[in-house]
Design a protein around this motif. Structure first.
Motif, PDB file in Angstrom:
ATOM      1  N   HIS A 116     119.717  11.050  25.764  1.00  0.00           N
ATOM      2  CA  HIS A 116     119.055  12.154  26.453  1.00  0.00           C
ATOM      3  C   HIS A 116     117.565  11.925  26.632  1.00  0.00           C
ATOM      4  CE1 HIS A 116     122.887  14.088  25.994  1.00  0.00           C
ATOM      5  NE2 HIS A 116     122.850  13.807  24.714  1.00  0.00           N
ATOM      6  N   PRO A 158     118.758  12.782  19.935  1.00  0.00           N
ATOM      7  CA  PRO A 158     118.677  12.699  21.390  1.00  0.00           C
ATOM      8  C   PRO A 158     119.194  11.385  21.969  1.00  0.00           C
ATOM      9  CG  PRO A 158     116.516  12.446  20.400  1.00  0.00           C
ATOM     10  CD  PRO A 158     117.445  12.803  19.289  1.00  0.00           C
ATOM     11  N   LEU A 195     115.480  20.437  24.285  1.00  0.00           N
ATOM     12  CA  LEU A 195     114.441  19.978  25.210  1.00  0.00           C
ATOM     13  C   LEU A 195     114.156  21.099  26.203  1.00  0.00           C
ATOM     14  CD1 LEU A 195     115.780  16.377  25.998  1.00  0.00           C
ATOM     15  CD2 LEU A 195     114.121  17.033  24.250  1.00  0.00           C
ATOM     16  N   GLY A 255     123.435  11.952  20.666  1.00  0.00           N
ATOM     17  CA  GLY A 255     124.022  13.278  20.494  1.00  0.00           C
ATOM     18  C   GLY A 255     124.724  13.776  21.745  1.00  0.00           C
ATOM     19  N   TRP A 256     125.304  14.976  21.581  1.00  0.00           N
ATOM     20  CA  TRP A 256     126.088  15.568  22.665  1.00  0.00           C
ATOM     21  C   TRP A 256     125.342  16.756  23.248  1.00  0.00           C
ATOM     22  CZ3 TRP A 256     131.026  13.706  24.012  1.00  0.00           C
ATOM     23  CH2 TRP A 256     131.500  12.692  23.188  1.00  0.00           C
ATOM     24  N   ALA A 257     125.153  16.736  24.562  1.00  0.00           N
ATOM     25  CA  ALA A 257     124.529  17.876  25.224  1.00  0.00           C
ATOM     26  C   ALA A 257     125.524  19.029  25.254  1.00  0.00           C
ATOM     27  CB  ALA A 257     124.109  17.502  26.632  1.00  0.00           C
ATOM     28  N   GLN A 258     125.028  20.223  25.017  1.00  0.00           N
ATOM     29  CA  GLN A 258     125.893  21.382  24.914  1.00  0.00           C
ATOM     30  C   GLN A 258     125.767  22.269  26.148  1.00  0.00           C
ATOM     31  OE1 GLN A 258     127.888  21.922  22.018  1.00  0.00           O
ATOM     32  NE2 GLN A 258     127.227  19.804  21.752  1.00  0.00           N
ATOM     33  N   MET A 296     121.551  24.867  31.385  1.00  0.00           N
ATOM     34  CA  MET A 296     121.429  23.792  30.410  1.00  0.00           C
ATOM     35  C   MET A 296     122.177  22.599  30.924  1.00  0.00           C
ATOM     36  SD  MET A 296     121.712  26.183  27.131  1.00  0.00           S
ATOM     37  CE  MET A 296     122.535  25.060  26.059  1.00  0.00           C
ATOM     38  N   LEU A 297     121.505  21.490  30.929  1.00  0.00           N
ATOM     39  CA  LEU A 297     122.044  20.300  31.542  1.00  0.00           C
ATOM     40  C   LEU A 297     122.962  19.588  30.557  1.00  0.00           C
ATOM     41  CD1 LEU A 297     121.684  18.714  34.158  1.00  0.00           C
ATOM     42  CD2 LEU A 297     119.955  17.386  32.965  1.00  0.00           C
ATOM     43  N   VAL A 298     124.134  19.197  31.037  1.00  0.00           N
ATOM     44  CA  VAL A 298     125.049  18.451  30.180  1.00  0.00           C
ATOM     45  C   VAL A 298     125.252  17.063  30.777  1.00  0.00           C
ATOM     46  CG1 VAL A 298     127.350  18.359  29.194  1.00  0.00           C
ATOM     47  CG2 VAL A 298     126.178  20.542  29.413  1.00  0.00           C
ATOM     48  N   LYS A 349     117.886  21.437  27.753  1.00  0.00           N
ATOM     49  CA  LYS A 349     119.047  20.725  27.223  1.00  0.00           C
ATOM     50  C   LYS A 349     119.141  21.018  25.739  1.00  0.00           C
ATOM     51  CE  LYS A 349     120.660  16.290  28.963  1.00  0.00           C
ATOM     52  NZ  LYS A 349     120.379  14.889  29.150  1.00  0.00           N
ATOM     53  N   VAL A 350     120.333  21.354  25.279  1.00  0.00           N
ATOM     54  CA  VAL A 350     120.557  21.538  23.846  1.00  0.00           C
ATOM     55  C   VAL A 350     121.464  20.407  23.375  1.00  0.00           C
ATOM     56  CG1 VAL A 350     121.539  23.029  22.079  1.00  0.00           C
ATOM     57  CG2 VAL A 350     120.271  24.028  23.983  1.00  0.00           C
ATOM     58  N   ILE A 351     120.950  19.620  22.450  1.00  0.00           N
ATOM     59  CA  ILE A 351     121.676  18.423  22.032  1.00  0.00           C
ATOM     60  C   ILE A 351     122.122  18.582  20.588  1.00  0.00           C
ATOM     61  CG2 ILE A 351     121.550  15.921  21.728  1.00  0.00           C
ATOM     62  CD1 ILE A 351     118.965  16.275  23.664  1.00  0.00           C
TER      63      ILE A 351
END
Lengths: 441, 384
Positions: B15, A333, A356, A336-339, B8-10, A327-329
């Motif tokens: 999170h 965490p 992550l 934030g916004w997951a990308q 990648m999980l959105v 996961k790229v936030i």
């Protein structure tokens, strides 16, 4: 750092794993120049900017490239010297596409020509217009235009300016580093903020896990009248505006009201430093410090990056991914916004990029609510997250409002602690949208 | 809501999730916390306890699987909630309950009390109590209201499974049939609370005659404090050893699985009321199912209020109801019934007791519920 010491705090909240050690020891470094920068015309809450440049135009470093006459807005500036390639819709850090000025930087970049202005002579009106001209917004994430905050209602004088130096979001360390490396600029920025609203004092609230920053800032504030440094308990969301005001002053901002209601103004560390830079050096907000960190990053660190830099460039600068990213936030965490990819450009409100690994992503499946009440216990606003979710599921929007959907600031404590993995924040956002739509009718 | 792109999980924020905070983990915690009481039950009541637990668990698991299949819901056996209900249900039974009665009860608890109401999270009543009360108010009650003396296995044999009771036998005795078909003649024993109710013996106040069947009491007809506290007494399987229940309860409190307000409110209220009326406060506290109910039944997440205020009201309400039932009703015990009543009360408490928000002025007590919304003007969904 005795764990027993009691520091000021609020009621409710959680203790997430902080993982600050990944980046807290890393000095701020300049991020590399990207091949292209994407400057979203709207990076703040309020009216979107109109572009002031067109394709093919030359722009200089710090040149204003987008603005709007509306009071609640903040202009944007070019972070590079270069040529405008196009004005295009680009996928931003939220799901929505945003209009961006795309600039190709010159190979050789000039340094910023600092002016040396005397800030002591500035009036409150001067400071507000400097903040506006420099495009200052809240750099903690919400990105509310700073000059608007510096204009409290006439009948609600502000007596205390608070610097939110909690950095309660796990992983992030950019404010910590700024306090360590630029404590004097922070104190000067705070003094400008105090002057802008004619407040009596300025308070810097720092969580107890950053005692070195406490020392540094206390040192810098020595001899400065009306500046206090307070230590706060390490708890999330200590840095939420209402929680922070309560922890430091004991005042409670009523539901639906702004901090000026109780005579307070809260600004982020980055914003205060940026205000100092704008006032003393004439430097607009075109770059910021942010943390690139997480178990999925090879060499976590704190970067001074130009606004509009795509995340991929910053991740690259920190050694790239460890394995494949889970996961790229963008942001912390918790909020934030997951990308979906690494193309989105950073904006003024981006305080970090957290990556992550697939193993550290805790994906549960949403179960039926078991009514354990843990969300109610941790909610710092004393709402009933479980009943908001229940009402949303049934489409009972007025009940969702009764249970407090509109007072939720989406800190995510409820979902963090939910054994049934219910994404409360998602339901709350839905409720907010629907309630707003109903009220417009 | 979930989009997986390039692996990648959105998802929406947050999170991060608290480590080990799952339904499964909480249920396992409860099972761990019930272990000391189960071990003690094995010591006082012999191996029949294990047979009862086994039958209860197997029936509960089968009931859940079958009911969820029939009702077309996804399988949830791995959350261990059926096991918790099964063990708690077994704990509410006398140690000589025939196994077929146990099986019926466990089905009523999990199959009806939990699954028919919608499954975990939607059941308005504590399933174990629901099952127990259905048995209590059914013709099968004769099998579940007979209590024998502790350490009765010295007569029947430690590993002997009790099949059913066949008759009363001599005064103060009951004859059971073992699985092998042999009759066993066991002394019955009044539970501490029925002793109190019948007035045949008044603890600590009058040194009366030794009550019939109460051969387990230590001396002079008085059940000693220690026999009450440590569990050398007759009663239901899980309720006898107060110490074991306190250990289990402390574990759950430490783990954050249960809220201290509920046991504190229930036990505190009953103690205060019995103290004020001088109705044998300590004796009342350590008799019957009070600790089992306060730590393990009333604290059930699903059937207790979610707010702190609500939890206090709920707990004090249960404590007061237990007192009323023990003091005035014809039955000696009332913990299960009191919790059942307040399970219903929970629905009202949660809806109407207001929790003032952060910064809200005034001390609002009740929620003003908005009227139910009018049906949406959009094309109304047809109910299947």
């Amino acid at each position: 750092m005795s764990g027993k010491a009691t520091y000021k705090t609020f009621k409710g909240g959680i203790h997430p794993p902080y993982n600050k050690e990944l980046a807290s020891g890393k000095a701020i470094q300049a991020a590399p120049l990207p091949r292209e920068v994407f400057i979203p015309l709207q990076q703040h809450i309020g009216a979107p900017n109109e572009p002031l440049v067109g394709p093919g135009d030359r722009v200089e470093l710090g040149q204003k490239i987008g603005s709007n006459e509306a009071f609640v807005s903040a202009p944007v500036h070019s972070p590079v010297a270069g040529t405008v390639k196009e004005i295009a819709d680009v996928a931003g850090f939220t799901e929505a596409k945003v209009k961006c000025v795309v600039i190709t930087p010159d190979a050789e970049q000039p340094g910023f020509a600092k002016q040396n202005r005397d800030v002591t002579a500035l009036s409150d009106e001067d400071i507000r217009s400097i903040a506006r001209e420099a495009g200052l917004v809240g750099m903690g994430g919400a990105a509310f235009p700073t000059h608007v905050k510096l204009t409290p209602p006439k009948d609600k004088p502000v007596d205390t300016v608070i610097i939110n130096a909690c950095e309660c979001e796990p992983f992030l360390t950019c404010d910590h580093r700024v306090m360590l490396e630029r404590p004097h600029d922070l104190v000067q920025g705070l003094k400008l903020l105090v002057r802008a609203v004619n407040a009596k004092k300025g308070v810097i609230g720092i969580e107890a896990n950053k005692m070195d920053a406490v020392d540094a800032v206390r040192d810098a504030a020595k001899g400065e009248g009306g500046i206090e440094v307070e230590i706060l308990e390490v708890k999330y969301p200590e840095g939420a505006e209402k929680m922070l005001i309560y922890a430091l002053t004991g005042r409670k901002v009523p539901p639906g009201k702004l901090p000026s209601e109780v005579g307070c103004l809260v600004q982020n560390v980055g914003t205060a430093v940026a205000l100092f830079e704008a006032a003393a050096w004439g430097k607009p907000l075109y770059e910021r410090v942010l943390t690139v960190t997480g178990p999925g990053i090879k060499e976590p660190g704190n970067l001074l990056a130009r606004i509009g830099t795509p995340i991929s460039v910053l991740i690259e600068a920190c050694g790239g991914f460890v394995g494949s990213p889970g996961k790229v936030i963008m942001g912390g965490p918790m909020t934030g916004w997951a990308q979906p990819d690494t193309k989105a450009p950073i904006v003024k409100g981006t305080s970090g990029i957290v990556v992550l690994t697939p193993e550290t992503v805790d994906v549960g499946t949403e179960e039926e609510c078991v009514r354990c009440g843990k969300c109610v216990d941790v909610c710092p606003m004393f709402l009933m997250p479980n009943f908001i979710v229940q009402s949303v599921k049934k489409g009972q929007w007025d009940r969702a409002e009764m249970w407090g959907a509109l007072d939720c600031f989406e800190c995510g404590c409820c979902s963090f602690t939910c054994p049934a993995y219910i994404p409360h924040v998602d339901y709350v956002r839905r409720a907010k949208t629907e309630i707003a739509a109903l009220k417009r009718r | 809501m979930m989009i997986v792109a390039e692996k990648m999980l959105v998802t929406v924020s947050p999170h991060l999730h608290k480590k080990d905070e799952t339904i499964e983990r909480a249920m396992k915690d409860v099972l761990i916390a019930l272990t000391p009481a189960a071990v003690w039950a094995l010591v006082v009541f012999g191996f029949n306890v294990v047979y009862i637990l086994a039958v209860s668990c197997i029936t509960a698991a089968l009931s859940e699987v079958i009911m969820r299949k029939l009702l077309k819901r996804k399988a949830t056996l791995r959350d261990y909630s059926a096991m918790v209900t099964a063990v708690l249900f077994a704990f509410l039974l006398p140690p000589t309950t025939p196994l077929w009665v146990v099986a019926i009860g466990a089905f009523l608890a999990v199959g009806i009390g939990k699954e028919l109401f919608g499954g975990l999270g939607k059941n308005p009543f504590n399933p174990a109590i629901f099952g127990r009360l259905l048995l209590w108010f059914s013709p099968l009650a004769v099998y579940t209201t007979k209590f024998v003396e502790p350490f009765f296995w010295k007569t029947s044999g430690f590993f002997t499974p009790i099949a059913t009771s066949i008759n009363e036998g001599a005064v103060g005795r009951v004859v059971y049939k073992t699985m092998a078909g042999n009759p066993v003649d066991i002394a019955t024993a009044a539970t501490p609370l029925s002793l109190l109710k019948s007035g045949k013996w008044l603890p600590d106040m009058v040194a009366g005659p030794t009550p019939v069947g109460a051969t387990w009491v230590t001396s002079g007809g008085k059940p000693s404090f220690w026999s009450l506290f440590l569990g050398a007494k007759s009663g239901c399987i899980g309720e006898v050893c107060i110490l074991a229940l306190i250990i289990g309860g402390a574990y759950l409190l430490w783990r954050g699985t249960i809220d201290w307000r509920i046991p504190a409110g229930i036990i505190g209220t009953l103690f205060l009321l019995t103290l004020v009326t001088w109705y044998h406060p300590v004796y009342n506290l350590f008799s019957g199912g009070l600790f089992l109910g306060a730590f393990f039944m009333a604290t059930d997440w699903v059937t207790s209020p979610v707010s702190k205020r609500g939890k206090w009201i709920f707990a004090v309400g249960i404590g007061a109801t237990v007192f009323i039932l023990r003091f005035w009703s014809l039955r000696p015990e009332g913990v299960a019934l009191a919790i059942f009543f307040w399970n219903i009360g929970t629905l009202v408490i949660d809806r109407y007791i207001a929790v003032p928000r952060f910064g809200e002025v005034g001390n609002k007590v009740f929620n003003q519920l908005p009227a139910l919304p009018e049906p949406a003007p959009e094309p109304a969904k047809k109910r299947a």
